[in-house]
Design a protein around this motif. Sequence first.
Motif, PDB file in Angstrom:
ATOM      1  N   TYR A  30      29.477 -26.276   5.204  1.00 41.95           N
ATOM      2  CA  TYR A  30      29.194 -25.462   4.021  1.00 41.95           C
ATOM      3  C   TYR A  30      27.703 -25.278   3.755  1.00 41.95           C
ATOM      4  CZ  TYR A  30      30.504 -23.062  -0.281  1.00 41.95           C
ATOM      5  OH  TYR A  30      30.696 -22.099  -1.256  1.00 41.95           O
ATOM      6  N   GLY A  76      24.858 -23.260   1.021  1.00 44.18           N
ATOM      7  CA  GLY A  76      26.011 -23.507   0.155  1.00 44.18           C
ATOM      8  C   GLY A  76      25.857 -22.748  -1.160  1.00 44.18           C
ATOM      9  N   VAL A  77      24.644 -22.792  -1.709  1.00 44.51           N
ATOM     10  CA  VAL A  77      24.367 -22.034  -2.944  1.00 44.51           C
ATOM     11  C   VAL A  77      24.565 -20.541  -2.671  1.00 44.51           C
ATOM     12  CG1 VAL A  77      22.561 -21.415  -4.613  1.00 44.51           C
ATOM     13  CG2 VAL A  77      22.758 -23.797  -3.801  1.00 44.51           C
ATOM     14  N   THR A 101      23.669 -26.713   2.128  1.00 44.84           N
ATOM     15  CA  THR A 101      23.049 -26.979   0.824  1.00 44.84           C
ATOM     16  C   THR A 101      22.463 -25.669   0.272  1.00 44.84           C
ATOM     17  OG1 THR A 101      21.023 -27.687   1.945  1.00 44.84           O
ATOM     18  CG2 THR A 101      22.593 -29.399   1.349  1.00 44.84           C
ATOM     19  N   ASN A 141      28.199 -30.703  -0.852  1.00 46.23           N
ATOM     20  CA  ASN A 141      27.690 -29.346  -0.625  1.00 46.23           C
ATOM     21  C   ASN A 141      28.441 -28.311  -1.452  1.00 46.23           C
ATOM     22  OD1 ASN A 141      25.842 -30.319   1.178  1.00 46.23           O
ATOM     23  ND2 ASN A 141      27.080 -29.869   2.979  1.00 46.23           N
ATOM     24  N   ARG A 142      29.744 -28.510  -1.553  1.00 43.29           N
ATOM     25  CA  ARG A 142      30.524 -27.545  -2.349  1.00 43.29           C
ATOM     26  C   ARG A 142      30.123 -27.611  -3.829  1.00 43.29           C
ATOM     27  NH1 ARG A 142      34.100 -24.360  -0.064  1.00 43.29           N
ATOM     28  NH2 ARG A 142      34.631 -24.872   2.082  1.00 43.29           N
ATOM     29  N   GLY A 198      26.795 -26.025  -4.214  1.00 37.48           N
ATOM     30  CA  GLY A 198      27.006 -24.575  -4.191  1.00 37.48           C
ATOM     31  C   GLY A 198      27.467 -24.057  -5.543  1.00 37.48           C
ATOM     32  N   ARG A 204      26.426 -19.172  -0.210  1.00 38.37           N
ATOM     33  CA  ARG A 204      27.857 -18.912   0.026  1.00 38.37           C
ATOM     34  C   ARG A 204      28.613 -18.807  -1.304  1.00 38.37           C
ATOM     35  NH1 ARG A 204      27.343 -21.920   5.074  1.00 38.37           N
ATOM     36  NH2 ARG A 204      28.062 -20.438   6.624  1.00 38.37           N
ATOM     37  N   SER A 205      28.288 -19.727  -2.215  1.00 40.77           N
ATOM     38  CA  SER A 205      28.997 -19.744  -3.497  1.00 40.77           C
ATOM     39  C   SER A 205      28.588 -18.574  -4.394  1.00 40.77           C
ATOM     40  CB  SER A 205      28.728 -21.069  -4.229  1.00 40.77           C
ATOM     41  OG  SER A 205      29.258 -22.137  -3.493  1.00 40.77           O
TER      42      SER A 205
END
Length: 315
Positions: free
Chosen positions: A139, A144-145, A141, A108-109, A112, A147-148
Motif C-alpha cells: 500500500y 498510501g496517502v 506511506t 499504511n492503510r 492513507g 492511493r487513499s
Amino acid sequence: MEPIRWKGDRLELLDQRVLPEKTVYVTCRNAAEVAQAIRDMVVRGAPAIGCAAAFGVALSKGSQDSFEILAKSRPTAVNLFWALERMKKAKDLEAEARAIFEADIAANREIGRLGAELIAERARIMTHCNAGALATAGYGTALGVIRSSKNKNISVIANETRPYLQGARLTAWELVQEGIPCTLITDSMAGHLMSKGEVDVVVVGADRIAANGDVANKIGTYALAVLAKRHDIPFYVAAPLSTFDPKIPDGSHIPIEERPAGEVTGYRGTRWAPEGVAVRNPAFDVTPADLITGIICEKGVVLAPNREKLEALIR
Ligand code: MRU
C-alpha cells in the motif's frame, strides 16, 4: 503487487533493480542472502527493509550471526534496527515476522486514511523517491496517502529521484498501474513547477525521524522542503511509528549512507562522467522539523512537529 512473498522455508523478493522492465523474484533462504538483497537494493524502502530483515532472522532461526549481518546491510532506515530488536525479543520468529509484515500494511492503510483528509479535491501532489507498495509490506506511506485520495481527482508529479531513479522507475510504475494520473519530472524541475503554481502539496516518506522531528529521507528531499517553504506549499511526511527513532536527538545524528560512485558517474553500464573525477553519493539527507507542515503516522497527524509533540505521540 507483492514486493515481499513469504513461503515458509524461503523469502521471495520482487527484484526492484530491474523494474519496470522485468518482473522477477529473487529467492533468499537465509539471513545472509536477505542481507545481500538489502545491500544490493533488490528490496529497498524503509519499512520493506525492516520486513525483509525480520523474515531473514526467521530463516536463520535467530542465530547471532543473522542479527549481525542484517544490521550491517544498510545504515539509515531505522525500521531495519527496529525490526531486529523486535525479533530479538520474539519467541516464535516466523509469527513475529509475519506480525511485523501485517502490521505495516495496516499502518499504511491508516496513514492513507488520515493523510487523505489533508488532501484537497483535484490536488496536484508532488512526491519524491518511492514510498509506495514496493517500499513497504504493501500500500505505501506517501503513496498510501495518494492511493487513499484517488477519489478526489488528484494528480501526481513524481520526481525521478537521481541517481537511483526510484521515482521514474518505481513510483511512476505503481501509479500508472493504479490508474492515478502521474507526470514524471527530473528533480531539478521541481522548483520551476512550484514557482508556476503547479504544485499544491508535497508528500514524501521517511527513513528515520529523530526525536525533535527532523526527518531523513531520500537525497533531494531537503531541497524540496526548502522550495516548498519558499512557495508556501504544505510539506507532509508520511511514515509509520517504526520509522521514529526517539533515541536520536536530532537529524545531525542520523547516519547517512554513502553509496557507490558508479551510481553517479553512469547508469546500468553506461558511463558519462570522465574517469578520475571525484564523486559524492549520499543516499539520504535531513529535512529540519521546522520545514515540515506535518508528519502523518498511524496514530495521527502531528502538525508543526517538535520534540514535545513527538514525545506525546510515542508515549
Ligand atoms: O534508498 P531507498 O530506495 O531505500 O530509499 C527509500 C526512501 O528514501 C523512501 O522515501 C523511504 O524509505 C520511505 S519508504 C515508505
